[in-house]
Motif scaffolding. Structure first.
Motif, PDB file in Angstrom:
ATOM      1  N   ALA A 258      73.642  55.455 -55.093  1.00  0.00           N
ATOM      2  CA  ALA A 258      73.677  54.004 -54.383  1.00  0.00           C
ATOM      3  C   ALA A 258      72.464  54.222 -53.430  1.00  0.00           C
ATOM      4  O   ALA A 258      72.529  55.098 -52.565  1.00  0.00           O
ATOM      5  CB  ALA A 258      75.113  53.841 -53.716  1.00  0.00           C
TER       6      ALA A 258
ATOM      7  N   ALA B 136      78.092  49.034 -49.169  1.00  0.00           N
ATOM      8  CA  ALA B 136      78.819  50.441 -49.160  1.00  0.00           C
ATOM      9  C   ALA B 136      79.554  50.487 -47.692  1.00  0.00           C
ATOM     10  O   ALA B 136      78.814  50.416 -46.676  1.00  0.00           O
ATOM     11  CB  ALA B 136      77.732  51.520 -49.547  1.00  0.00           C
TER      12      ALA B 136
ATOM     13  N   LEU C 263      82.172  51.312 -52.428  1.00  0.00           N
ATOM     14  CA  LEU C 263      81.281  50.494 -52.944  1.00  0.00           C
ATOM     15  C   LEU C 263      82.150  49.061 -53.237  1.00  0.00           C
ATOM     16  O   LEU C 263      83.063  49.058 -53.632  1.00  0.00           O
ATOM     17  CB  LEU C 263      80.479  50.757 -54.022  1.00  0.00           C
ATOM     18  CG  LEU C 263      79.750  51.702 -53.972  1.00  0.00           C
ATOM     19  CD1 LEU C 263      78.843  52.064 -55.368  1.00  0.00           C
ATOM     20  CD2 LEU C 263      78.454  51.695 -53.099  1.00  0.00           C
TER      21      LEU C 263
ATOM     22  N   VAL D 119      73.706  47.869 -50.289  1.00  0.00           N
ATOM     23  CA  VAL D 119      73.121  48.649 -51.219  1.00  0.00           C
ATOM     24  C   VAL D 119      71.779  47.703 -51.829  1.00  0.00           C
ATOM     25  O   VAL D 119      71.845  46.708 -52.359  1.00  0.00           O
ATOM     26  CB  VAL D 119      74.544  48.429 -52.464  1.00  0.00           C
ATOM     27  CG1 VAL D 119      73.770  49.313 -53.889  1.00  0.00           C
ATOM     28  CG2 VAL D 119      75.631  49.023 -51.958  1.00  0.00           C
TER      29      VAL D 119
END
Length: 191
Positions: free
Chosen positions: A40, A107, A159, A174
């Motif tokens: 990520a 995130a 996430l 993200v």
């Protein structure tokens, strides 16, 4: 599962478009990287729910060989060349769960100090259950749980498909999710 992250704290007035452009032009380079469960590409902008500006990629590796290949290869050297050598944290993976959502926008990293007097088996069981619960919430893409036994800290990383998840912890935007071997990440409790 081998979780890994490094935070690159940037000057307060840093133009985050530089990082956005970097991810847009270079992010695809890991799309087929052996052993990479997911990466990520994360940022935090100062003033936008964060006291600092950071570039803070988070990785879940399927095995240590993938992580080592990245760290000792040209991929990580690009970070070192551009920003200096950051401290790379890596943890012992405890649990991983997929969620119902598919597009990651936010995130959350939550770090919890383990009390010295608490029983580890009970704490770990409770932490795994909480990770399972988080992953099952509407909007969750996935959740991972790890421990740093040197510092006795739990790290829960999740996430989400929306900007305001209720999960506690530091929030990141993200920019991109790369997941070439996500299907190979072991699910559930990992001991």
């Amino acid at each position: 599962m081998q979780p890994q992250q490094y935070d690159i704290t940037l000057p307060a007035d840093y133009d985050m478009e530089i990082i956005r452009k970097r991810v847009a032009t270079r992010g695809h380079l890991l799309d087929g990287f052996p052993g990479l469960g997911l990466k990520a590409y994360l940022i935090r902008e100062r003033g936008a729910l964060s006291p600092v500006a950071q570039y803070a990629p988070f990785y879940l590796w399927t095995a240590p060989e993938g992580m080592n290949s990245f760290l000792w290869g040209p991929g990580f050297q690009g970070i070192v060349d551009d920003f200096g050598r950051p401290e790379v944290r890596h943890w012992t993976g405890l649990a991983y769960e997929e969620g119902p959502a598919s597009v990651a926008r936010t995130a959350v990293r939550d770090v919890l100090r383990l009390p010295p007097s608490a029983g580890l088996p009970e704490l770990m069981d409770e932490a795994v259950r909480e990770t399972e619960r988080l992953a099952g919430l509407d909007g969750a893409v996935c959740a991972a749980l790890a421990v740093d036994p040197r510092r006795w800290e739990l790290v829960r990383f999740s996430l989400w498909d929306h900007e305001s998840p209720t999960a506690p912890g530091d929030r990141f935007e993200v920019l991109r999710l790369c997941a070439p071997h996500r299907a190979e990440l072991p699910r559930g409790r990992q001991w």
